[in-house]
Design an enzyme around this catalytic site. Structure first.
Site, short mmCIF file in Angstrom:
data_model
loop_
_atom_site.label_atom_id
_atom_site.label_comp_id
_atom_site.label_asym_id
_atom_site.label_seq_id
_atom_site.Cartn_x
_atom_site.Cartn_y
_atom_site.Cartn_z
N HIS A 1 -2.60 16.09 82.21
CA HIS A 1 -1.46 16.27 81.45
C HIS A 1 -1.62 17.25 80.27
O HIS A 1 -0.91 17.87 79.86
CB HIS A 1 -0.78 14.99 80.96
CG HIS A 1 -0.11 14.21 82.03
ND1 HIS A 1 -0.80 13.88 83.05
CD2 HIS A 1 1.22 14.30 82.28
CE1 HIS A 1 0.23 13.19 83.87
NE2 HIS A 1 1.47 13.37 83.49
N ARG B 1 9.46 15.21 80.88
CA ARG B 1 8.32 14.15 80.61
C ARG B 1 8.83 13.87 79.24
O ARG B 1 8.69 14.62 78.24
CB ARG B 1 7.29 14.66 80.64
CG ARG B 1 6.81 15.34 82.20
CD ARG B 1 5.26 15.89 82.11
NE ARG B 1 5.03 16.23 83.49
CZ ARG B 1 5.13 17.73 83.99
NH1 ARG B 1 5.55 18.56 83.16
NH2 ARG B 1 4.65 18.13 85.10
N GLU C 1 5.12 9.04 94.49
CA GLU C 1 3.53 9.72 94.09
C GLU C 1 2.39 8.83 94.44
O GLU C 1 1.50 8.91 94.10
CB GLU C 1 3.79 10.09 92.59
CG GLU C 1 4.15 8.74 91.87
CD GLU C 1 4.44 9.23 90.33
OE1 GLU C 1 3.80 10.30 89.84
OE2 GLU C 1 5.15 8.62 89.51
N ASN D 1 0.99 15.53 92.41
CA ASN D 1 -0.22 15.42 91.33
C ASN D 1 -0.89 14.03 91.63
O ASN D 1 -2.04 13.97 92.17
CB ASN D 1 -0.31 15.71 89.69
CG ASN D 1 0.30 17.11 89.70
OD1 ASN D 1 0.31 18.03 90.35
ND2 ASN D 1 0.67 17.31 88.31
N ASP D 2 -0.24 13.33 91.63
CA ASP D 2 -0.57 11.70 91.82
C ASP D 2 -0.54 11.41 93.28
O ASP D 2 -1.47 10.54 93.64
CB ASP D 2 0.27 10.64 91.13
CG ASP D 2 -0.16 10.52 89.54
OD1 ASP D 2 -1.10 10.65 89.41
OD2 ASP D 2 0.58 9.95 88.68
N ARG E 1 -7.83 13.27 89.60
CA ARG E 1 -7.58 14.57 89.45
C ARG E 1 -8.08 14.94 88.08
O ARG E 1 -8.29 16.18 88.05
CB ARG E 1 -6.07 14.55 89.26
CG ARG E 1 -5.62 14.11 88.22
CD ARG E 1 -4.08 13.81 88.15
NE ARG E 1 -3.45 13.56 86.92
CZ ARG E 1 -2.14 13.28 86.83
NH1 ARG E 1 -1.43 13.38 87.94
NH2 ARG E 1 -1.60 12.69 85.54
N CYS F 1 8.02 18.25 92.23
CA CYS F 1 7.82 18.55 90.61
C CYS F 1 6.38 18.41 90.49
O CYS F 1 6.19 18.87 89.19
CB CYS F 1 8.59 17.86 89.82
SG CYS F 1 8.14 16.03 89.93
#
Length: 588
Positions: free
Chosen positions: A198, A307, A444, A467-468, A478, A515
């Site tokens: 992040h 977010r 996710e 991502n997840d 990650r 996303c």
């Protein structure tokens, strides 16, 4: 000059003085002093050594009395190192011979000691490695103490900056970077971290050049040293020579003078090159309310992911309902009443720092622990505060709410029940709100993808957080550079899960969005469109190029590519195939 290779997470070139945050944020303000100040610098150094040694002596006595001589001796060893005549002599020699400031001389001498210890570890292997690392750690701690004494125990490394700096650190939490701006920070580089952390996402959102995953380099640099960050190629250059600085200055000037080559596409529709054209909706991902205008400036049709974690960071208390409401209302008013704004509820835990009550510190496996929606369902007052603000702000436009990290149908139903309870509370209190907000869930984790057919009956839309999804599917953290070779969005296992989610969404006639960082990578756009995606969400700066890819794409071609990619066996095969089908535009 040393060149270190890491992972590029935010493009751009930056040249400037280093601000090393490895020593608890202590910043070295000046590298050299005028020759007539050398004497006073040596006097400052001696006072700092005396003060630091006295502190260590007092600490040793206090700890000995409290916990016994064994632990007290740890501080006695530090006292001995601080009072060591060789250390003082070497620091003073740097001040006298090179007119170094006391702070810079301390840092340079101690970093040289640490570097020699680390080199010895590499030569001897495991023999004596633990002891050498302990000694290196003690020297770093002494450096911190001496710098703190010399600088009057500063608390904020950015106080009294006279020019923007390049931040260098072992790692940076989102709370560290929340206040970064081009006014104070030109770029940053970290020893650890990954492309989808992040912190990296925020660097991209703020358009600050950044490189992560460089492994150990902080012992080779001191505050004030000139460094170069190449955010395009993932390079950190320490102590660059004049020729290298000139070359990068030219590159930077050229980049600043060159207009965005896709800027002319901003007001053009995001449609494929078919007859008739097929619309592919492009939305923006934002971290901060003030980024909403960037979405419109880059041609986005709304916000696909807001977010909300940064409302909680750098706070001594939880944000109030009014703080939530003001932020959400601001985004909606900037975007306009007809464009969607998707608010993701609190997604803290694991790789994100917060003092949110109910969070468990020191979890053995935080990525599988109390994070995200699990944390919210464990703290209903916290969750209800956010949901009340969401429903109240929804009166300003097309606001949609999305629950992250859903792993079971029961979790989703509990979130929906809580949302209905909040509606009843607002109605009873006579507070204006919009009850008919659209509800979505993030996909996710593999369990959600496998249950997508059931989850699709519960919501109005899906949003695939790649991502997840990649991380949990491939069991590869990650943010861990040691398993970076496993973390790959093009892995066939990930692609099959995405196809499964797309099929479930189409069957139940609900919207689906992607996303994660995958949707911001031009290489993957044809693949995603070919899998059936008709909506993408990415950081604003990536939207123009994504639109260019879409406008050059035909649906039949994309479907052919996706169909073949699903027959391949490895991520490397998939990426190689995509590059052959869609070579990058222009020079590398």
């Amino acid at each position: 000059m040393e060149i270190r290779q890491g992972t590029a997470v935010s493009p751009g070139i930056a040249i400037g003085p280093a601000l090393v945050l490895d020593t608890e944020g202590v910043r070295i303000p000046h590298r050299t002093v005028p020759p007539d100040q050398v004497g006073s610098e040596i006097a400052r150094l001696r006072r700092a050594l005396e003060e630091t040694a006295a502190d260590a002596r007092n600490t040793r006595e206090r700890m000995t009395e409290r916990l016994g001589p064994a632990l007290g001796n740890i501080y006695g060893a530090q006292q001995s190192l601080i009072e060591d005549r060789l250390l003082r002599t070497q620091i003073e020699a740097r001040i006298q011979s090179q007119s170094y400031s006391a702070e810079y001389a301390v840092s340079r001498v101690i970093r040289d000691f640490v570097k020699r210890l680390e080199d010895a570890v590499e030569l001897r292997g495991n023999i004596g490695a633990a002891e050498a690392r302990r000694s290196a750690s003690e020297f770093i701690d002494i450096e911190r103490q001496l710098l703190s004494a010399l600088l009057g125990h500063p608390t904020d490394p950015f106080v009294s900056l006279t020019e923007p700096v390049i931040v260098l650190a072992t790692d940076l939490m989102p709370s560290d970077t929340a206040d970064f701006s081009p006014r104070t920070v030109r770029a940053f580089a970290t020893e650890s971290g990954g492309a989808t952390s992040h912190t990296a996402i925020l660097a991209g959102a703020l358009e600050i050049p950044a490189v992560v995953g460089l492994s150990r380099f902080l012992t080779d640099v001191s505050g004030g040293d000139t460094v170069i960050i190449d955010g395009d190629k993932g390079l950190l250059i320490l102590d660059p020579d004049d020729e290298t600085i000139a070359r990068y200055e030219a590159r930077r000037a050229e980049a600043l003078a060159r207009p965005d080559r896709y800027e002319h596409l901003r007001d053009m529709p995001s449609v494929t090159d078919d007859d008739p054209p097929v619309p592919i909706r492009l939305l923006g991902n934002i971290e901060l309310a003030q980024e909403a205008s960037q979405c419109l400036d880059r041609g986005a049709e709304g916000v696909g992911l807001y977010r909300t974690e940064f409302l909680y960071l750098n706070k001594t208390a939880h944000p109030t309902e009014e703080e939530h409401y003001a932020a959400y209302a601001s985004v909606l008013q900037q975007i306009g009443p007809s464009r969607p704004v998707v608010i993701r509820t609190l997604d803290l835990g694991a790789d994100k720092f917060s003092s949110v009550s109910g969070a468990v510190s020191g979890e053995k496996n935080p990525f599988l622990g109390l994070r995200s929606v699990r944390l919210c369902l464990n703290n209903l007052d916290l969750f209800k505060t956010q949901l009340r603000a969401v429903l109240r702000a929804a009166v300003f436009g097309d606001l949609r709410v999305m629950f992250p990290m859903i792993s079971t149908v029961d979790e989703l139903r509990r979130c929906k029940t809580l949302l209905n309870e909040v509606k009843e509370d607002l109605e009873y209190a006579g507070i204006p709100f919009k009850g008919g907000v659209r509800i979505g869930t993030m996909i996710e984790v593999p369990s959600a993808a496998l249950m997508a057919d059931v989850l699709a009956r519960e919501v109005d839309f899906f949003s695939i957080g790649t991502n997840d999804l990649v991380q949990y599917t491939l069991a590869a953290d990650r943010n861990n550079e040691h398993v970076a070779n496993l973390y790959n969005p093009a892995d066939p296992a990930v692609l099959r899960l995405i196809r499964m989610v797309m099929q479930a969404a189409h069957k139940h006639k609900i919207d689906v969005n992607v996303c994660g960082e995958m949707s911001g990578e031009p290489l993957y756009i044809p693949l995603l469109v070919g899998l059936g995606l008709r909506q993408l969400s990415a950081t604003p700066r990536k939207i123009p190029e994504i639109k260019r890819v879409i406008r050059d794409l035909k649906i039949a071609e994309a479907e052919r590519v996706a169909e073949h990619a699903l027959t391949l066996e490895t991520a490397r095969q998939v990426e190689s195939y995509l590059r052959k089908q869609f070579p990058p535009e222009g020079p590398d």
